[in-house]
Write an enzyme that holds these catalytic residues in place. Structure first.
Site, PDB file in Angstrom:
ATOM      1  N   HIS A  10      38.721  40.487  47.523  1.00  0.00           N
ATOM      2  CA  HIS A  10      38.945  39.377  46.598  1.00  0.00           C
ATOM      3  C   HIS A  10      38.790  38.035  47.304  1.00  0.00           C
ATOM      4  O   HIS A  10      39.029  37.913  48.506  1.00  0.00           O
ATOM      5  CB  HIS A  10      40.368  39.435  46.027  1.00  0.00           C
ATOM      6  CG  HIS A  10      40.683  40.696  45.302  1.00  0.00           C
ATOM      7  ND1 HIS A  10      41.013  41.858  45.958  1.00  0.00           N
ATOM      8  CD2 HIS A  10      40.721  40.979  43.976  1.00  0.00           C
ATOM      9  CE1 HIS A  10      41.239  42.815  45.056  1.00  0.00           C
ATOM     10  NE2 HIS A  10      41.069  42.306  43.866  1.00  0.00           N
ATOM     11  N   TYR A  47      40.833  35.682  47.185  1.00  0.00           N
ATOM     12  CA  TYR A  47      42.116  35.207  47.733  1.00  0.00           C
ATOM     13  C   TYR A  47      42.433  35.783  49.110  1.00  0.00           C
ATOM     14  O   TYR A  47      43.334  35.298  49.779  1.00  0.00           O
ATOM     15  CB  TYR A  47      43.271  35.489  46.764  1.00  0.00           C
ATOM     16  CG  TYR A  47      43.511  36.943  46.427  1.00  0.00           C
ATOM     17  CD1 TYR A  47      44.035  37.841  47.353  1.00  0.00           C
ATOM     18  CD2 TYR A  47      43.232  37.419  45.147  1.00  0.00           C
ATOM     19  CE1 TYR A  47      44.261  39.168  47.035  1.00  0.00           C
ATOM     20  CE2 TYR A  47      43.454  38.744  44.812  1.00  0.00           C
ATOM     21  CZ  TYR A  47      43.963  39.613  45.760  1.00  0.00           C
ATOM     22  OH  TYR A  47      44.180  40.926  45.433  1.00  0.00           O
ATOM     23  N   GLU A  48      41.682  36.810  49.527  1.00  0.00           N
ATOM     24  CA  GLU A  48      42.011  37.400  50.834  1.00  0.00           C
ATOM     25  C   GLU A  48      41.674  36.447  51.978  1.00  0.00           C
ATOM     26  O   GLU A  48      42.452  36.288  52.908  1.00  0.00           O
ATOM     27  CB  GLU A  48      41.312  38.746  50.993  1.00  0.00           C
ATOM     28  CG  GLU A  48      41.914  39.794  50.043  1.00  0.00           C
ATOM     29  CD  GLU A  48      41.145  41.086  50.013  1.00  0.00           C
ATOM     30  OE1 GLU A  48      41.021  41.728  51.065  1.00  0.00           O
ATOM     31  OE2 GLU A  48      40.662  41.468  48.926  1.00  0.00           O
ATOM     32  N   SER A  61      42.140  47.386  40.880  1.00  0.00           N
ATOM     33  CA  SER A  61      43.486  47.816  41.289  1.00  0.00           C
ATOM     34  C   SER A  61      43.968  49.013  40.479  1.00  0.00           C
ATOM     35  O   SER A  61      44.005  48.962  39.251  1.00  0.00           O
ATOM     36  CB  SER A  61      44.497  46.688  41.066  1.00  0.00           C
ATOM     37  OG  SER A  61      44.290  45.667  41.981  1.00  0.00           O
ATOM     38  N   ALA A 109      42.166  44.967  36.844  1.00  0.00           N
ATOM     39  CA  ALA A 109      43.456  44.891  36.159  1.00  0.00           C
ATOM     40  C   ALA A 109      43.646  43.436  35.774  1.00  0.00           C
ATOM     41  O   ALA A 109      43.264  42.527  36.527  1.00  0.00           O
ATOM     42  CB  ALA A 109      44.564  45.342  37.096  1.00  0.00           C
ATOM     43  N   MET A 153      42.186  37.965  38.876  1.00  0.00           N
ATOM     44  CA  MET A 153      41.859  37.372  40.182  1.00  0.00           C
ATOM     45  C   MET A 153      40.559  37.915  40.765  1.00  0.00           C
ATOM     46  O   MET A 153      40.335  37.829  41.971  1.00  0.00           O
ATOM     47  CB  MET A 153      42.995  37.651  41.166  1.00  0.00           C
ATOM     48  CG  MET A 153      44.357  37.170  40.697  1.00  0.00           C
ATOM     49  SD  MET A 153      45.624  37.616  41.898  1.00  0.00           S
ATOM     50  CE  MET A 153      47.123  37.348  40.938  1.00  0.00           C
ATOM     51  N   SER A 154      39.711  38.495  39.934  1.00  0.00           N
ATOM     52  CA  SER A 154      38.482  39.100  40.491  1.00  0.00           C
ATOM     53  C   SER A 154      37.341  38.984  39.501  1.00  0.00           C
ATOM     54  O   SER A 154      37.351  38.152  38.596  1.00  0.00           O
ATOM     55  CB  SER A 154      38.742  40.575  40.813  1.00  0.00           C
ATOM     56  OG  SER A 154      38.914  41.319  39.623  1.00  0.00           O
ATOM     57  N   HIS A 173      43.668  50.093  46.138  1.00  0.00           N
ATOM     58  CA  HIS A 173      42.213  50.268  46.162  1.00  0.00           C
ATOM     59  C   HIS A 173      41.864  51.456  47.065  1.00  0.00           C
ATOM     60  O   HIS A 173      42.668  51.924  47.860  1.00  0.00           O
ATOM     61  CB  HIS A 173      41.521  48.987  46.653  1.00  0.00           C
ATOM     62  CG  HIS A 173      41.548  47.888  45.638  1.00  0.00           C
ATOM     63  ND1 HIS A 173      40.408  47.389  45.051  1.00  0.00           N
ATOM     64  CD2 HIS A 173      42.567  47.201  45.104  1.00  0.00           C
ATOM     65  CE1 HIS A 173      40.740  46.439  44.197  1.00  0.00           C
ATOM     66  NE2 HIS A 173      42.044  46.297  44.216  1.00  0.00           N
ATOM     67  N   HIS A 201      52.718  42.776  41.701  1.00  0.00           N
ATOM     68  CA  HIS A 201      51.619  43.678  42.047  1.00  0.00           C
ATOM     69  C   HIS A 201      52.052  45.132  41.887  1.00  0.00           C
ATOM     70  O   HIS A 201      51.264  45.985  41.470  1.00  0.00           O
ATOM     71  CB  HIS A 201      51.151  43.388  43.490  1.00  0.00           C
ATOM     72  CG  HIS A 201      49.937  44.175  43.891  1.00  0.00           C
ATOM     73  ND1 HIS A 201      48.749  44.138  43.174  1.00  0.00           N
ATOM     74  CD2 HIS A 201      49.718  45.036  44.922  1.00  0.00           C
ATOM     75  CE1 HIS A 201      47.860  44.946  43.755  1.00  0.00           C
ATOM     76  NE2 HIS A 201      48.432  45.495  44.811  1.00  0.00           N
ATOM     77  N   ASN A 211      49.759  43.779  32.038  1.00  0.00           N
ATOM     78  CA  ASN A 211      50.951  42.962  31.724  1.00  0.00           C
ATOM     79  C   ASN A 211      50.533  41.839  30.788  1.00  0.00           C
ATOM     80  O   ASN A 211      49.347  41.549  30.639  1.00  0.00           O
ATOM     81  CB  ASN A 211      51.535  42.361  33.011  1.00  0.00           C
ATOM     82  CG  ASN A 211      50.517  41.533  33.765  1.00  0.00           C
ATOM     83  OD1 ASN A 211      49.688  42.088  34.501  1.00  0.00           O
ATOM     84  ND2 ASN A 211      50.545  40.232  33.577  1.00  0.00           N
TER      85      ASN A 211
HETATM   86  N1  HPA Z   1      47.314  37.477  36.379  1.00  0.00           N
HETATM   87  C1  HPA Z   1      46.312  37.583  37.291  1.00  0.00           C
HETATM   88  N2  HPA Z   1      45.839  38.735  37.704  1.00  0.00           N
HETATM   89  C2  HPA Z   1      46.386  39.852  37.215  1.00  0.00           C
HETATM   90  C3  HPA Z   1      47.416  39.831  36.269  1.00  0.00           C
HETATM   91  C4  HPA Z   1      47.906  38.573  35.841  1.00  0.00           C
HETATM   92  O1  HPA Z   1      48.821  38.458  35.011  1.00  0.00           O
HETATM   93  N3  HPA Z   1      47.731  41.117  35.995  1.00  0.00           N
HETATM   94  C5  HPA Z   1      46.894  41.898  36.740  1.00  0.00           C
HETATM   95  N4  HPA Z   1      46.074  41.145  37.463  1.00  0.00           N
END
Ligand code: HPA
Length: 268
Positions: free
Chosen positions: A81, A83-84, A29, A111, A206-207, A59, A242, A230
């Site tokens: 991903h 989750y998609e 991302s 990310a 998440m990846s 992306h 996001h 973050n």
């Molecule tokens: N959690 C999950 N996936 C992420 C995060 C997060 O805090 N930040 C960026 N991708």
């Protein structure tokens, strides 16, 4: 290797030349623009039958085969991903194609949220191990015994040493730690973040983990670097979103680009 992967590899060779890429790179991302820095041939995922849609904003869904810092590379400007669609094997075909093109190694980027105050947003963390908390696996349904992939040294020591050296040479701080894969797409709760901390995780995302598993399954050497966008839920007063991920990613992405370029330049 699936027949489809061999067919796509032949199609890609026709368009981009037969020289095998030395390295594959998957961009996460907010990091997709590095694909545009490669001098070579770009092919939209949409023109590669069976490739995922990679529909997450931030992306750049194309495969670029060409030269970056003097090395032949295959850069995937975006990923799909779990989750998609609930399919953890969604990146299997792209990685099979990478293998069929003759690549030996792969670097993944993503990310991620940090669980460590000493790795704040804007910093980089290289994965030295991971935790699969998703309950899924990209090798569900794989019928052969090759599915029993050992993961005790999943994150390649030689690539990691090369990346650490490149970061040092560029004066970029590169932390190391354990990445915990949550399925997403919802972010974690503060309780889940505290749990992950107690389990020994240093970042959450998440990846990447399914791609590490697939890479090892295919015999590709693999390493991964997170751009911290973050702090994990509950660890900071800043709201997690996001939009925030996409806004923060370029900070770390500039550092990551320096490290990757140096790594490639020094690769023999
Ligand atoms: N959690 C999950 N996936 C992420 C995060 C997060 O805090 N930040 C960026 N991708």
């Amino acid at each position: 290797m699936s027949k489809n992967a061999e067919t796509l590899a032949a199609l890609i060779r026709d368009r981009a030349g037969a020289e095998p890429p030395k390295l594959g790179l998957i961009l996460g991302s907010g990091l997709g623009h590095l694909a545009d820095a490669v001098e070579g041939v770009a092919i939209d995922y949409a023109d590669l039958p069976g490739f995922p849609h990679a529909g997450v904003s931030g992306h750049n869904p194309k495969l670029v085969i060409g030269t970056l810092e003097g090395q032949r590379v295959a850069v995937f400007g975006g990923r799909a991903h779990y989750y998609e669609k609930g399919d953890a094997s969604v990146m299997r075909l792209p990685l099979e194609v990478l293998k069929a093109l003759g690549a030996e190694s792969l670097i993944l980027t993503n990310a991620a949220g940090s669980l460590r105050p000493d790795i704040p947003p804007g910093n980089l963390m290289m994965l030295n191990d991971h935790i699969n908390f998703s309950g899924s696996n990209p090798l569900f349904g794989e019928p052969t015994d090759a599915r029993f992939v050992p993961l005790s040294e999943a994150h390649d020591a030689a690539i990691r040493a090369g990346l650490a050296k490149a970061a040092g040479a560029e004066g970029v701080e590169l932390a190391e730690g354990v990445y915990c894969w949550f399925s997403g797409p919802s972010f974690e709760t503060p309780a889940e973040i505290r749990m992950a901390q107690r389990w020994g995780a240093d970042a959450v995302g998440m990846s990447t983990v399914p791609e590490v598993i697939l890479a090892r399954f295919l015999g590709l050497r693999v390493a991964a670097v997170s751009v911290i966008t973050n702090m994990g839920a509950g660890l900071s007063t800043e709201a997690i979103s996001h939009e925030h991920t996409k806004a923060m990613a370029p900070l770390g992405a500039a550092k990551l680009e320096k490290v990757l370029r140096r790594y490639l330049r020094d690769l023999v």
